[in-house]
Design a protein around this motif. Structure first.
Motif, PDB file in Angstrom:
ATOM      1  N   VAL A 160       0.838  -1.200   0.000  1.00  0.00           N
ATOM      2  CA  VAL A 160       0.000   0.000   0.000  1.00  0.00           C
ATOM      3  C   VAL A 160       0.873   1.250   0.000  1.00  0.00           C
ATOM      4  N   THR A 161       1.928   1.240   0.790  1.00  0.00           N
ATOM      5  CA  THR A 161       2.854   2.374   0.840  1.00  0.00           C
ATOM      6  C   THR A 161       3.506   2.601  -0.525  1.00  0.00           C
ATOM      7  N   LEU A 162       3.974   1.532  -1.169  1.00  0.00           N
ATOM      8  CA  LEU A 162       4.587   1.652  -2.493  1.00  0.00           C
ATOM      9  C   LEU A 162       3.589   2.148  -3.531  1.00  0.00           C
ATOM     10  N   LEU A 163       2.361   1.680  -3.444  1.00  0.00           N
ATOM     11  CA  LEU A 163       1.322   2.114  -4.368  1.00  0.00           C
ATOM     12  C   LEU A 163       1.046   3.612  -4.219  1.00  0.00           C
ATOM     13  N   VAL A 164       0.924   4.077  -2.987  1.00  0.00           N
ATOM     14  CA  VAL A 164       0.672   5.506  -2.743  1.00  0.00           C
ATOM     15  C   VAL A 164       1.860   6.346  -3.202  1.00  0.00           C
ATOM     16  N   LEU A 165       3.066   5.939  -2.844  1.00  0.00           N
ATOM     17  CA  LEU A 165       4.257   6.692  -3.256  1.00  0.00           C
ATOM     18  C   LEU A 165       4.443   6.663  -4.770  1.00  0.00           C
ATOM     19  N   GLY A 166       4.165   5.519  -5.395  1.00  0.00           N
ATOM     20  CA  GLY A 166       4.261   5.423  -6.852  1.00  0.00           C
ATOM     21  C   GLY A 166       3.271   6.349  -7.543  1.00  0.00           C
ATOM     22  N   ASN A 206       2.397  11.294 -10.622  1.00  0.00           N
ATOM     23  CA  ASN A 206       1.748  12.597 -10.821  1.00  0.00           C
ATOM     24  C   ASN A 206       2.752  13.742 -10.823  1.00  0.00           C
ATOM     25  N   LYS A 207       3.706  13.691  -9.914  1.00  0.00           N
ATOM     26  CA  LYS A 207       4.659  14.796  -9.769  1.00  0.00           C
ATOM     27  C   LYS A 207       5.708  14.821 -10.874  1.00  0.00           C
ATOM     28  N   TYR A 208       6.259  13.660 -11.232  1.00  0.00           N
ATOM     29  CA  TYR A 208       7.416  13.628 -12.123  1.00  0.00           C
ATOM     30  C   TYR A 208       7.094  13.238 -13.569  1.00  0.00           C
ATOM     31  N   ILE A 209       5.896  12.744 -13.814  1.00  0.00           N
ATOM     32  CA  ILE A 209       5.535  12.378 -15.187  1.00  0.00           C
ATOM     33  C   ILE A 209       4.336  13.199 -15.668  1.00  0.00           C
ATOM     34  N   GLN A 210       3.230  13.151 -14.924  1.00  0.00           N
ATOM     35  CA  GLN A 210       2.008  13.790 -15.387  1.00  0.00           C
ATOM     36  C   GLN A 210       2.099  15.322 -15.382  1.00  0.00           C
ATOM     37  N   GLU A 211       2.624  15.925 -14.328  1.00  0.00           N
ATOM     38  CA  GLU A 211       2.715  17.391 -14.268  1.00  0.00           C
ATOM     39  C   GLU A 211       3.595  17.972 -15.378  1.00  0.00           C
ATOM     40  N   PRO A 212       4.802  17.429 -15.621  1.00  0.00           N
ATOM     41  CA  PRO A 212       5.593  17.957 -16.743  1.00  0.00           C
ATOM     42  C   PRO A 212       4.910  17.750 -18.101  1.00  0.00           C
ATOM     43  N   LYS A 213       4.253  16.600 -18.278  1.00  0.00           N
ATOM     44  CA  LYS A 213       3.534  16.335 -19.517  1.00  0.00           C
ATOM     45  C   LYS A 213       2.403  17.345 -19.698  1.00  0.00           C
ATOM     46  N   GLU A 214       1.698  17.643 -18.636  1.00  0.00           N
ATOM     47  CA  GLU A 214       0.603  18.610 -18.662  1.00  0.00           C
ATOM     48  C   GLU A 214       1.121  19.998 -19.021  1.00  0.00           C
ATOM     49  N   LEU A 271      -1.360  13.169 -29.021  1.00  0.00           N
ATOM     50  CA  LEU A 271      -0.102  13.006 -28.280  1.00  0.00           C
ATOM     51  C   LEU A 271      -0.278  13.076 -26.770  1.00  0.00           C
ATOM     52  N   TYR A 272      -1.204  13.895 -26.328  1.00  0.00           N
ATOM     53  CA  TYR A 272      -1.378  14.119 -24.898  1.00  0.00           C
ATOM     54  C   TYR A 272      -2.733  13.603 -24.413  1.00  0.00           C
ATOM     55  N   SER A 273      -3.228  12.546 -25.047  1.00  0.00           N
ATOM     56  CA  SER A 273      -4.502  11.982 -24.601  1.00  0.00           C
ATOM     57  C   SER A 273      -4.351  11.533 -23.144  1.00  0.00           C
ATOM     58  N   GLY A 274      -5.387  11.725 -22.389  1.00  0.00           N
ATOM     59  CA  GLY A 274      -5.330  11.390 -20.969  1.00  0.00           C
ATOM     60  C   GLY A 274      -4.907  12.561 -20.104  1.00  0.00           C
ATOM     61  N   SER A 275      -4.486  13.658 -20.718  1.00  0.00           N
ATOM     62  CA  SER A 275      -4.138  14.847 -19.946  1.00  0.00           C
ATOM     63  C   SER A 275      -5.257  15.873 -20.072  1.00  0.00           C
ATOM     64  N   LYS A 276      -5.249  16.860 -19.190  1.00  0.00           N
ATOM     65  CA  LYS A 276      -6.256  17.916 -19.254  1.00  0.00           C
ATOM     66  C   LYS A 276      -6.141  18.693 -20.561  1.00  0.00           C
ATOM     67  N   ALA A 277      -4.912  18.950 -20.991  1.00  0.00           N
ATOM     68  CA  ALA A 277      -4.704  19.692 -22.237  1.00  0.00           C
ATOM     69  C   ALA A 277      -5.178  18.870 -23.440  1.00  0.00           C
ATOM     70  N   GLY A 278      -4.945  17.568 -23.425  1.00  0.00           N
ATOM     71  CA  GLY A 278      -5.428  16.716 -24.500  1.00  0.00           C
ATOM     72  C   GLY A 278      -6.948  16.709 -24.561  1.00  0.00           C
ATOM     73  N   ASN A 279      -7.576  16.688 -23.403  1.00  0.00           N
ATOM     74  CA  ASN A 279      -9.029  16.752 -23.333  1.00  0.00           C
ATOM     75  C   ASN A 279      -9.536  18.085 -23.874  1.00  0.00           C
TER      76      ASN A 279
END
Length: 159
Positions: free
Chosen positions: A35-41, A46-54, A100-108
């Protein structure tokens, strides 16, 4: 007495719980670690992949938004809507960003802009496709959006 029997039953329950925890402590430890690994992952993703992509998607969409705004307010609408959809000068258009950015807010959001551009160009079939790909919790832009209804009506020759 009654108090003594209650205390005795509580002690018996506590002993059974202690025994169960001792017997299953390895499994409990593994579950807590997972559970700890899942939450940290999830937080790391979100912090290191999704935010820069967004952020990148938002930057890439700027020029297309400029074309779209000029088309809405200007004279040569179809050519500007086409530029907004397909991009120009090495910049992405809404169609590229939606892909290219499907799944992101900008892609939407790119799906919404693409649908509106097609609607303004009277290409109702593509307008319906891209507006259906757009989702929002906003009452104005959400599933009951009036523009989508107009597209469906126009497509089915009821408008």
């Amino acid at each position: 007495s009654t108090t003594a029997s209650i205390v005795s039953s509580l002690d018996g329950g506590a002993s059974k719980t202690e025994e169960w925890v001792i017997k299953n402590q390895k499994y409990i430890f593994v579950i807590v670690i997972l559970v700890t690994l899942l939450v940290l992952g999830s937080l790391g993703f979100n912090k290191y992949i999704q935010e820069p992509k967004e952020s990148q998607a938002t930057n890439d969409m700027f020029q297309s938004q400029q074309y779209f705004d000029q088309a809405v307010n200007g004279a040569s609408k179809d050519s500007l809507f086409t530029l907004a959809l397909n991009g120009a000068d090495g910049k992405y258009g809404f169609l590229d960003i939606a892909d290219l950015y499907s799944g992101s807010k900008a892609g939407n959001l790119a799906n919404y802009y693409a649908g509106m551009a097609y609607l303004n160009m009277k290409d109702y079939s593509n307008a319906v496709t891209y507006l259906n790909a757009f989702s929002s919790n906003d009452d104005v832009l959400g599933p009951g959006h009036e523009t989508q209804k107009r597209c469906f009506l126009s497509t089915s020759n009821l408008f």
